[in-house]
Design an enzyme around this catalytic site. Sequence first.
Site, mmCIF file in Angstrom:
data_model
loop_
_atom_site.group_PDB
_atom_site.id
_atom_site.type_symbol
_atom_site.label_atom_id
_atom_site.label_comp_id
_atom_site.label_asym_id
_atom_site.label_seq_id
_atom_site.Cartn_x
_atom_site.Cartn_y
_atom_site.Cartn_z
ATOM 1 N N ARG A 1 -36.469 30.107 -34.916
ATOM 2 C CA ARG A 1 -35.571 29.262 -35.715
ATOM 3 C C ARG A 1 -35.350 29.784 -37.116
ATOM 4 O O ARG A 1 -36.195 30.467 -37.680
ATOM 5 C CB ARG A 1 -36.209 27.868 -35.849
ATOM 6 C CG ARG A 1 -36.447 27.145 -34.541
ATOM 7 C CD ARG A 1 -35.216 26.459 -34.100
ATOM 8 N NE ARG A 1 -35.342 25.898 -32.751
ATOM 9 C CZ ARG A 1 -34.574 24.897 -32.325
ATOM 10 N NH1 ARG A 1 -33.686 24.341 -33.110
ATOM 11 N NH2 ARG A 1 -34.706 24.458 -31.076
ATOM 12 N N SER B 1 -28.504 20.623 -25.674
ATOM 13 C CA SER B 1 -28.917 21.890 -26.285
ATOM 14 C C SER B 1 -28.283 23.070 -25.545
ATOM 15 O O SER B 1 -27.865 22.948 -24.393
ATOM 16 C CB SER B 1 -30.435 22.007 -26.274
ATOM 17 O OG SER B 1 -30.898 21.960 -24.947
ATOM 18 N N LYS C 1 -35.676 14.608 -35.838
ATOM 19 C CA LYS C 1 -35.500 13.899 -34.565
ATOM 20 C C LYS C 1 -36.230 12.553 -34.572
ATOM 21 O O LYS C 1 -35.720 11.555 -34.072
ATOM 22 C CB LYS C 1 -35.994 14.762 -33.401
ATOM 23 C CG LYS C 1 -35.357 16.141 -33.325
ATOM 24 C CD LYS C 1 -33.852 16.096 -33.181
ATOM 25 C CE LYS C 1 -33.298 17.478 -32.815
ATOM 26 N NZ LYS C 1 -31.809 17.457 -32.743
ATOM 27 N N HIS D 1 -26.735 12.081 -32.044
ATOM 28 C CA HIS D 1 -27.024 13.518 -31.999
ATOM 29 C C HIS D 1 -25.699 14.275 -32.032
ATOM 30 O O HIS D 1 -25.258 14.814 -31.019
ATOM 31 C CB HIS D 1 -27.819 13.805 -30.716
ATOM 32 C CG HIS D 1 -28.399 15.171 -30.653
ATOM 33 N ND1 HIS D 1 -28.730 15.789 -29.471
ATOM 34 C CD2 HIS D 1 -28.727 16.043 -31.626
ATOM 35 C CE1 HIS D 1 -29.233 16.982 -29.715
ATOM 36 N NE2 HIS D 1 -29.234 17.167 -31.010
ATOM 37 N N ARG E 1 -40.663 21.552 -29.365
ATOM 38 C CA ARG E 1 -40.912 20.116 -29.248
ATOM 39 C C ARG E 1 -41.602 19.845 -27.924
ATOM 40 O O ARG E 1 -41.327 20.493 -26.921
ATOM 41 C CB ARG E 1 -39.585 19.346 -29.250
ATOM 42 C CG ARG E 1 -39.060 18.999 -30.633
ATOM 43 C CD ARG E 1 -37.866 18.061 -30.536
ATOM 44 N NE ARG E 1 -36.772 18.612 -29.784
ATOM 45 C CZ ARG E 1 -36.419 18.240 -28.566
ATOM 46 N NH1 ARG E 1 -37.064 17.268 -27.948
ATOM 47 N NH2 ARG E 1 -35.405 18.812 -27.949
ATOM 48 N N CYS F 1 -25.442 24.533 -26.059
ATOM 49 C CA CYS F 1 -23.987 24.515 -25.908
ATOM 50 C C CYS F 1 -23.293 25.111 -27.125
ATOM 51 O O CYS F 1 -22.067 25.215 -27.152
ATOM 52 C CB CYS F 1 -23.483 23.093 -25.698
ATOM 53 S SG CYS F 1 -23.870 22.416 -24.070
ATOM 54 N N ASP G 1 -26.054 18.613 -36.621
ATOM 55 C CA ASP G 1 -26.984 18.064 -35.629
ATOM 56 C C ASP G 1 -26.988 16.545 -35.506
ATOM 57 O O ASP G 1 -27.071 16.024 -34.401
ATOM 58 C CB ASP G 1 -28.410 18.544 -35.945
ATOM 59 C CG ASP G 1 -29.352 18.394 -34.756
ATOM 60 O OD1 ASP G 1 -28.905 18.597 -33.615
ATOM 61 O OD2 ASP G 1 -30.526 18.055 -34.969
ATOM 62 N N TYR H 1 -44.922 22.371 -35.530
ATOM 63 C CA TYR H 1 -43.625 22.962 -35.230
ATOM 64 C C TYR H 1 -42.451 21.986 -35.289
ATOM 65 O O TYR H 1 -42.517 20.888 -34.736
ATOM 66 C CB TYR H 1 -43.651 23.601 -33.834
ATOM 67 C CG TYR H 1 -42.520 24.576 -33.637
ATOM 68 C CD1 TYR H 1 -42.617 25.878 -34.098
ATOM 69 C CD2 TYR H 1 -41.332 24.185 -33.023
ATOM 70 C CE1 TYR H 1 -41.572 26.768 -33.949
ATOM 71 C CE2 TYR H 1 -40.283 25.073 -32.866
ATOM 72 C CZ TYR H 1 -40.407 26.368 -33.332
ATOM 73 O OH TYR H 1 -39.371 27.249 -33.184
HETATM 74 O O1 TSX Z 1 -21.412 28.568 -29.030
HETATM 75 C C1 TSX Z 1 -20.684 28.828 -28.095
HETATM 76 N N1 TSX Z 1 -19.402 28.304 -28.048
HETATM 77 C C2 TSX Z 1 -18.950 27.342 -29.091
HETATM 78 C C3 TSX Z 1 -18.454 28.039 -30.243
HETATM 79 C C4 TSX Z 1 -17.773 27.446 -31.211
HETATM 80 N N2 TSX Z 1 -21.148 29.649 -27.100
HETATM 81 C C5 TSX Z 1 -22.521 30.145 -27.097
HETATM 82 C C6 TSX Z 1 -23.390 29.151 -26.368
HETATM 83 C C7 TSX Z 1 -24.857 29.423 -26.513
HETATM 84 C C8 TSX Z 1 -25.444 28.779 -27.718
HETATM 85 C C9 TSX Z 1 -20.303 29.986 -26.075
HETATM 86 N N3 TSX Z 1 -20.515 30.740 -24.990
HETATM 87 C C10 TSX Z 1 -19.006 29.496 -26.026
HETATM 88 C C11 TSX Z 1 -18.532 28.639 -27.037
HETATM 89 O O2 TSX Z 1 -17.376 28.200 -27.022
HETATM 90 N N4 TSX Z 1 -18.436 29.944 -24.878
HETATM 91 C C12 TSX Z 1 -19.365 30.705 -24.273
HETATM 92 C C13 TSX Z 1 -19.175 31.393 -22.962
HETATM 93 C C14 TSX Z 1 -18.594 32.766 -23.190
HETATM 94 C C15 TSX Z 1 -19.434 33.808 -23.516
HETATM 95 C C16 TSX Z 1 -18.890 35.071 -23.726
HETATM 96 C C17 TSX Z 1 -17.541 35.280 -23.596
HETATM 97 C C18 TSX Z 1 -16.715 34.237 -23.260
HETATM 98 C C19 TSX Z 1 -17.249 32.973 -23.077
HETATM 99 N N5 TSX Z 1 -17.079 36.586 -23.782
HETATM 100 C C20 TSX Z 1 -15.834 37.080 -23.584
HETATM 101 O O3 TSX Z 1 -14.952 36.386 -23.171
HETATM 102 C C21 TSX Z 1 -15.605 38.473 -23.914
HETATM 103 MN MN MN Z 2 -30.265 18.839 -31.928
#
Ligand code: TSX
Ligand code: MN
Length: 636
Positions: free
Chosen positions: A419, A317, A275, A295, A117, A319, A342, A266
Site C-alpha cells: 500500500r 475491491s 473502515k 463505500h 484486513r 475494480c 473510498d 495493519y
Molecule cells: O482501474 C481500472 N479501470 C478503471 C479506470 C478508471 N482497471 C484496473 C483494474 C484493477 C485495479 C481496469 N482494467 C479497467 C478500468 O476501466 N479496465 C480494465 C480491463 C482492461 C485491462 C487492459 C486493457 C483493457 C481493459 N488493455 C487494452 O485494452 C490494451
Molecule cells: Mn475501500
Amino acid sequence: MSVDPNLLTPFKKTPAGESSLREISADAYYVINEVVVKRLGHLPIYKGDFHLLPPKVQRFVAEKAELMRPRGIYICDGTEHESEEIVDKLVERGMLSPLKAYHNNYICRTDPKDVARVESKTWMVTNDKYDTVCRTAEGVEPLMGHWMSPNDLSTELDSRFPGCMAGRIMYVIPFSMGPVGGPLSKIGVQLTDSNYVVLSMRIMTRVTHEVFDVLGNSDFTRCIHSVGLPRPVKQRVINHWPCNPDRVLIAHRPPEREIWSFGSGYGGNSLLGKKCFALRIASNIAKDEGWMAEHMLIMGVTRPCGQEHFIAAAFPSACGKTNLAMLEPTLPGWKVRCVGDDIAWMKFSKEDGRLYAINPEAGFFGVAPGTSKKTNPMAVATFQANSIFTNVAETADGEYYWEGLEDEVKDKSYHPNSRFAAPARQCPIIHPKWEDPQGVPIDAIIFGGRRPAGVPLVFETNSWLHGIYTGACLKSETTAAAEHKGKSVMHDPMAMRPFMGYNFGKYLQHWIDLEQPGRIMPKIYHVNWFRKSAEGKFLWPGYGENIRVIDWIIKRLDGVEGIGKETAIGTVPTPESLNLDGLDGVKLDELMSVPKEYWAEDAVEVKNFLTTQVGEDLPAPIRNEMEQQEKRINDM
Ligand code: TSX
Ligand code: MN
C-alpha cells in the site's frame, strides 16, 4: 520510569454483558477521579497536557491507561514537529527507512503474518444478534456482518487488553473525519501503542487538538488499538513490526460508538478512522441521524461546456476505484477532479433537497501494485512526497517498486496487498471543494463490478427503488488467491459486504426511507468495465476512455432524448449515443447486449441469495423490485 505495580488493580470481569472495560460513567467519575488522577500521576506524560483534554476525553484516556498499563502517555497534536520526532525514532529503530529518491517518503515492512484486513476476526457487538446480521435461512452462515454477544466480547477483551501496553507508550490521537467542525464531520479519539499507526492516521485523518474545541455538544467515537505485544516481548519480532497474529480481534460496539482492535498493526485493522469508524460505526450513526455512510468514491466531472456534475460510485475491491476517482479523460475538453477515493458521507440538504457528500478521509490508502503513470498518473504524483509505503519493494536507487511500474525490475519482493498512504491534498487534481464542510451535491450514484459475462457496459436503473435493488445485487469477480480456487463472481451488496455496520435488510430499508417529498434523488447507474468476449478479451478499453460512459450518464441526467433503450434490467445506451470518436474496434452490440439466458439464470441466483441471506429482513419494496425484474426477464 515505570508504573508502580501497586497502583494497578488486577482486572475484574463484571457479570452479564457489561464489560468492566466500560469507561467510567460521568456520575461515578467524581468519586474515583482522585484515584484515577493519582494513578495517572505515576505515568509520565511524554507530550501534551492531560488536564487540557475535555473531561470526557480525560476519563476515556485515564480508564484505558489503567487497563492497558502503558509506560507513558503521548498526546498527539498533529504538528510537523511531532511527525519528525516519531519518524526519526522509527528510522533509528529500523521500522521505517527513507526512500531516498523522494522527499520525506518512507518504506515499512510488516510481519508477513500481518498484511491484510482480517474479516474472520472482525465483529459487530450488539445485544440483539439481528441488529447485526439478517435472519438467514436455516443453516446459512450470514455473509454480511459477523456478530458477537456483549458477554463474549467481555471475555475476549478481558483475555487481551489488561496490561497489553506494558513497556510501550500509549499515543492519544484526536482526529476528525471530515473537515474539523463541519456539519457532516465526526470526531474520534484513538489510543494506540503503534507509532506507525500514529504516522498513518496523520495522513489518513485530520489529527489536531482543534477537535477538542468542537467536542462540546457532540460525542466522539472511542477507538482502542494495541498491537498486543506487551514488553518484555516473548516472541521474536519480525521486521521490527510488533503484532500478535494469533490473537487478532477487531470489535465494534455501535451503540457505544466504540472500537476495540488487538493484535494487528495493519491498515483497516489498525487505522480505526477508516473502515471501522467511517463505515461500520458511521453507518449506524447515519441510520440513527438520517444520512448515509457509504463505500464510495466522489468525483467532480466538468464537461467541455464548463458545467460540472458530482458523482459517487461504489465498487467492490479490485475494480479500480482509486483509478476512476482520478480519471484522466481521453475526450478533449473534459476534466475530472477527485473529492475522495473510498468513503462518502452523504446527507440530504433541508435547503435545496439535494444530496451533499463529503470525503471523511484526508488521504489515500491505495493498493500499490498496478498503480503507475499509465494507469493512474495522478495517484503517482500524489505519493512523490510525505507518504508511507508498506510492504512494497525498494530499488537500489531508493525508489519504490511493485509490478506494473514502467521499469521492470526482477527479484524485488513486494506484497500483492502492498500500500501507499498519501495526503489527498497532494493530488494534482484534488477538487477545490474537497474540504468544503458542506460537501458537494451528488447528481448520480454508480454501482459497478467485475462482470466478465452478461452485464452491459452501463445501464440506468428505473427508479430510486430499482437502483437500491441493483446495488443490493452487486457482484464482482475475485481471485481466491490463497485457496487456488481460481476466479469466481461473488456477491458484494452495495460494495459494503466487509463493512456492513448493521443488519443489511435494515440498511436497505434505510436507503428506501431516504426517498422523501422535496428531495432530489440522484439517478442510479450500473457500470461494468470488465466484460469479456467469447475469446476472453476485454470488450472495453477502460481507464481514461470511461469518460465516454460518464458522458452518456450526464446526457441522461440532462434529459437528452433518444439515447436510451429500455431493457429488462434498465436503460442501456442506443448504439449512436455513446461517443466513440477516435476509438476503433469496440464491439458495441456485444458490449451492450442483455442476454436473456444469462439474466434468467442470474434472476434465480439472486433470488436465492436475497432469500437465504436477507430472508425476512428483505424489505417488501425490494422483494417487489426483484419479482418485477424477474418478470421482465422472463418476458424478454
Ligand atoms: O482501474 C481500472 N479501470 C478503471 C479506470 C478508471 N482497471 C484496473 C483494474 C484493477 C485495479 C481496469 N482494467 C479497467 C478500468 O476501466 N479496465 C480494465 C480491463 C482492461 C485491462 C487492459 C486493457 C483493457 C481493459 N488493455 C487494452 O485494452 C490494451
Ligand atoms: Mn475501500
